[in-house]
Design a protein around this motif. Structure first.
Motif, PDB file in Angstrom:
ATOM      1  N   SER A 166     -25.723  -4.627  35.254  1.00  0.00           N
ATOM      2  CA  SER A 166     -25.136  -3.584  34.690  1.00  0.00           C
ATOM      3  C   SER A 166     -25.673  -3.165  33.288  1.00  0.00           C
ATOM      4  O   SER A 166     -25.512  -2.082  32.819  1.00  0.00           O
ATOM      5  CB  SER A 166     -23.546  -3.906  34.478  1.00  0.00           C
ATOM      6  N   LEU A 167     -26.363  -4.012  32.760  1.00  0.00           N
ATOM      7  CA  LEU A 167     -26.884  -3.724  31.183  1.00  0.00           C
ATOM      8  C   LEU A 167     -28.363  -3.223  31.346  1.00  0.00           C
ATOM      9  O   LEU A 167     -28.924  -3.250  32.307  1.00  0.00           O
ATOM     10  CB  LEU A 167     -27.107  -5.129  30.769  1.00  0.00           C
ATOM     11  N   GLY A 168     -28.266  -2.133  30.482  1.00  0.00           N
ATOM     12  CA  GLY A 168     -29.775  -1.341  30.394  1.00  0.00           C
ATOM     13  C   GLY A 168     -30.739  -2.066  29.461  1.00  0.00           C
ATOM     14  O   GLY A 168     -30.885  -3.133  29.482  1.00  0.00           O
ATOM     15  N   LYS A 169     -31.688  -1.100  28.902  1.00  0.00           N
ATOM     16  CA  LYS A 169     -32.864  -1.826  28.472  1.00  0.00           C
ATOM     17  C   LYS A 169     -32.922  -1.360  26.953  1.00  0.00           C
ATOM     18  O   LYS A 169     -34.304  -1.143  26.546  1.00  0.00           O
ATOM     19  CB  LYS A 169     -34.064  -1.682  29.472  1.00  0.00           C
ATOM     20  N   ARG A 170     -31.864  -0.890  26.336  1.00  0.00           N
ATOM     21  CA  ARG A 170     -32.186  -0.661  24.912  1.00  0.00           C
ATOM     22  C   ARG A 170     -30.945  -0.876  24.132  1.00  0.00           C
ATOM     23  O   ARG A 170     -29.665  -0.919  24.590  1.00  0.00           O
ATOM     24  CB  ARG A 170     -32.604   0.962  24.467  1.00  0.00           C
ATOM     25  N   VAL A 171     -31.203  -1.404  22.827  1.00  0.00           N
ATOM     26  CA  VAL A 171     -30.009  -1.746  21.977  1.00  0.00           C
ATOM     27  C   VAL A 171     -30.366  -1.189  20.775  1.00  0.00           C
ATOM     28  O   VAL A 171     -31.368  -1.044  20.076  1.00  0.00           O
ATOM     29  CB  VAL A 171     -29.806  -3.177  21.922  1.00  0.00           C
ATOM     30  N   ASP A 172     -29.524  -0.421  20.044  1.00  0.00           N
ATOM     31  CA  ASP A 172     -29.447   0.233  18.778  1.00  0.00           C
ATOM     32  C   ASP A 172     -28.529  -0.708  17.717  1.00  0.00           C
ATOM     33  O   ASP A 172     -27.309  -0.811  17.989  1.00  0.00           O
ATOM     34  CB  ASP A 172     -29.080   1.552  18.634  1.00  0.00           C
ATOM     35  N   LEU A 173     -28.871  -0.899  16.526  1.00  0.00           N
ATOM     36  CA  LEU A 173     -28.246  -1.385  15.464  1.00  0.00           C
ATOM     37  C   LEU A 173     -27.909  -0.405  14.115  1.00  0.00           C
ATOM     38  O   LEU A 173     -29.189  -0.375  13.576  1.00  0.00           O
ATOM     39  CB  LEU A 173     -28.591  -2.603  15.178  1.00  0.00           C
ATOM     40  N   LEU A 174     -26.893  -0.127  13.913  1.00  0.00           N
ATOM     41  CA  LEU A 174     -26.817   0.915  12.771  1.00  0.00           C
ATOM     42  C   LEU A 174     -25.932   0.329  11.819  1.00  0.00           C
ATOM     43  O   LEU A 174     -24.877  -0.035  12.004  1.00  0.00           O
ATOM     44  CB  LEU A 174     -26.127   2.335  13.263  1.00  0.00           C
ATOM     45  N   GLY A 175     -26.304   0.278  10.411  1.00  0.00           N
ATOM     46  CA  GLY A 175     -25.337   0.017   9.385  1.00  0.00           C
ATOM     47  C   GLY A 175     -25.184   0.931   8.368  1.00  0.00           C
ATOM     48  O   GLY A 175     -25.991   1.713   8.017  1.00  0.00           O
ATOM     49  N   THR A 176     -23.995   1.045   7.844  1.00  0.00           N
ATOM     50  CA  THR A 176     -23.671   2.261   6.844  1.00  0.00           C
ATOM     51  C   THR A 176     -23.711   1.609   5.588  1.00  0.00           C
ATOM     52  O   THR A 176     -23.580   2.343   4.427  1.00  0.00           O
ATOM     53  CB  THR A 176     -22.194   2.541   7.102  1.00  0.00           C
ATOM     54  N   LYS A 177     -23.926   0.294   5.453  1.00  0.00           N
ATOM     55  CA  LYS A 177     -24.029  -0.417   4.104  1.00  0.00           C
ATOM     56  C   LYS A 177     -24.992  -1.375   3.997  1.00  0.00           C
ATOM     57  O   LYS A 177     -25.238  -1.910   4.990  1.00  0.00           O
ATOM     58  CB  LYS A 177     -22.685  -0.473   3.362  1.00  0.00           C
ATOM     59  N   LEU A 178     -25.284  -1.650   2.862  1.00  0.00           N
ATOM     60  CA  LEU A 178     -26.172  -2.990   3.062  1.00  0.00           C
ATOM     61  C   LEU A 178     -25.322  -4.248   2.818  1.00  0.00           C
ATOM     62  O   LEU A 178     -24.404  -4.278   2.176  1.00  0.00           O
ATOM     63  CB  LEU A 178     -27.061  -2.929   1.398  1.00  0.00           C
ATOM     64  N   ALA A 179     -25.693  -5.235   3.473  1.00  0.00           N
ATOM     65  CA  ALA A 179     -24.738  -6.244   3.671  1.00  0.00           C
ATOM     66  C   ALA A 179     -24.713  -7.186   2.221  1.00  0.00           C
ATOM     67  O   ALA A 179     -25.720  -7.142   1.473  1.00  0.00           O
ATOM     68  CB  ALA A 179     -25.418  -7.416   4.704  1.00  0.00           C
ATOM     69  N   ASP A 180     -23.751  -7.590   1.912  1.00  0.00           N
ATOM     70  CA  ASP A 180     -23.575  -8.500   0.863  1.00  0.00           C
ATOM     71  C   ASP A 180     -22.504  -9.619   1.122  1.00  0.00           C
ATOM     72  O   ASP A 180     -22.044  -9.748   2.215  1.00  0.00           O
ATOM     73  CB  ASP A 180     -23.159  -7.529  -0.628  1.00  0.00           C
ATOM     74  N   THR A 181     -21.974 -10.289  -0.043  1.00  0.00           N
ATOM     75  CA  THR A 181     -21.342 -11.297   0.385  1.00  0.00           C
ATOM     76  C   THR A 181     -19.829 -10.882   0.629  1.00  0.00           C
ATOM     77  O   THR A 181     -18.965 -11.656   1.330  1.00  0.00           O
ATOM     78  CB  THR A 181     -21.128 -12.477  -1.152  1.00  0.00           C
TER      79      THR A 181
END
Length: 287
Positions: A166-181
């Motif tokens: 069922s799973l395809g062959k592409r994944v996207d990761l989108l972040g709206t801000k820079l990670a911090d503590t």
């Protein structure tokens, strides 16, 4: 090198790796993976752990993974990086997970304008789940607990083979801000392509029946958005006809859902277009 022994630069694997990843770089790193695995295997194969090592090598390392090379080049335009994994022409182990059609260095239209970080990966998730299946089989064999596929279906109502397909062959990761503590996830939203949504929907239906108070489902612009009230963070997910969407911030995830019918977004940002123009062509990963 001195004496009769040839130096590292005389080894064919090193030369091939350097030619493809190191030329023109200001920094080059080389790891002789085969030499490391040969030493570890030689030490473990005669012990109780030899079986585990052989399975680990089969599932994760592969038959002929030889070396890894990476370089970095500095210029007035910025920093460019190159990496080459020498596998002797084989595509198994973890490297086989990326045996998927390469993708153009372009963000999908559902990437909202204003994202701070973005990555796209061409990945064969059927092989990723296949590796997890092998680990499960090994664990069950030592416990004498029966067949992995039969146990998974009995507990979830879904065939593991159907889940893999069922799973395809592409994944996207989108972040709206820079990670911090304060927010180590950076508002990350993960979008995985699906060949069929039915196995995942059936799996979630089983989980929601077992723990109905752990999930909350709301309709949003034609999509079912599932949130987790007890998670402590505003996580949410949605299984659409073509994609699995999971976000650490419900509002940010909804921005992605809103753009599923659009053709432009962050990819229209001139800064991204300028960086993408330096790509050598279609790739397995860009970030």
């Amino acid at each position: 090198a001195t004496g009769s022994a040839a130096g590292l630069t005389a080894q064919p694997t090193f030369r091939q790796t350097h030619d493809l990843a190191g030329k023109g770089g200001d920094f080059f790193m080389y790891v002789g993976i085969k030499e490391i695995t040969d030493v570890v295997g030689g030490a473990l194969n005669a012990t109780f752990y030899g079986f585990f090592w052989q399975k680990f090598q089969q599932v994760f390392i592969g038959k002929d993974l030889r070396a890894l090379g990476a370089s970095m080049a500095l210029s007035k335009q910025g920093v460019s990086q190159r990496m080459f994994v020498h596998s002797g022409g084989t595509r198994d182990g973890v490297l086989g997970w990326f045996d998927a059609p390469p993708i153009a260095p372009e963000l999908p239209g559902y990437a909202p304008a204003g994202v701070r970080t973005a990555s796209s990966i061409a990945m064969d998730f059927e092989k990723v789940l296949g590796a997890l299946e092998e680990i499960g089989k090994i664990a069950l064999s030592f416990q004498g607990a029966g067949d992995f596929g039969q146990m998974f279906e009995a507990q979830t109502g879904v065939k593991f083979a159907d889940l893999k397909r069922s799973l395809g062959k592409r994944v996207d990761l989108l972040g709206t801000k820079l990670a911090d503590t304060a927010d180590p996830t950076g508002g990350m939203t993960v979008i995985a392509a699906l060949n069929s949504p039915d196995p995942l929907r059936s799996l979630f239906q089983r989980f929601s029946t077992m723990a109905p108070n752990s999930f909350q489902t709301d309709a949003y612009q034609g999509f079912d958005v599932v949130s987790f009230p007890d998670a402590g963070v505003p996580m949410a997910m949605s299984i659409t006809d073509k994609r699995l969407v999971f976000g650490f911030d419900k509002d940010d995830m909804k921005k992605v859902l809103r753009r599923f019918k659009d053709d432009a977004g962050a990819s229209a940002d001139p800064r991204f277009q300028k960086a993408a123009a330096r790509s050598p062509g279609k790739v397995s990963l860009f970030s």
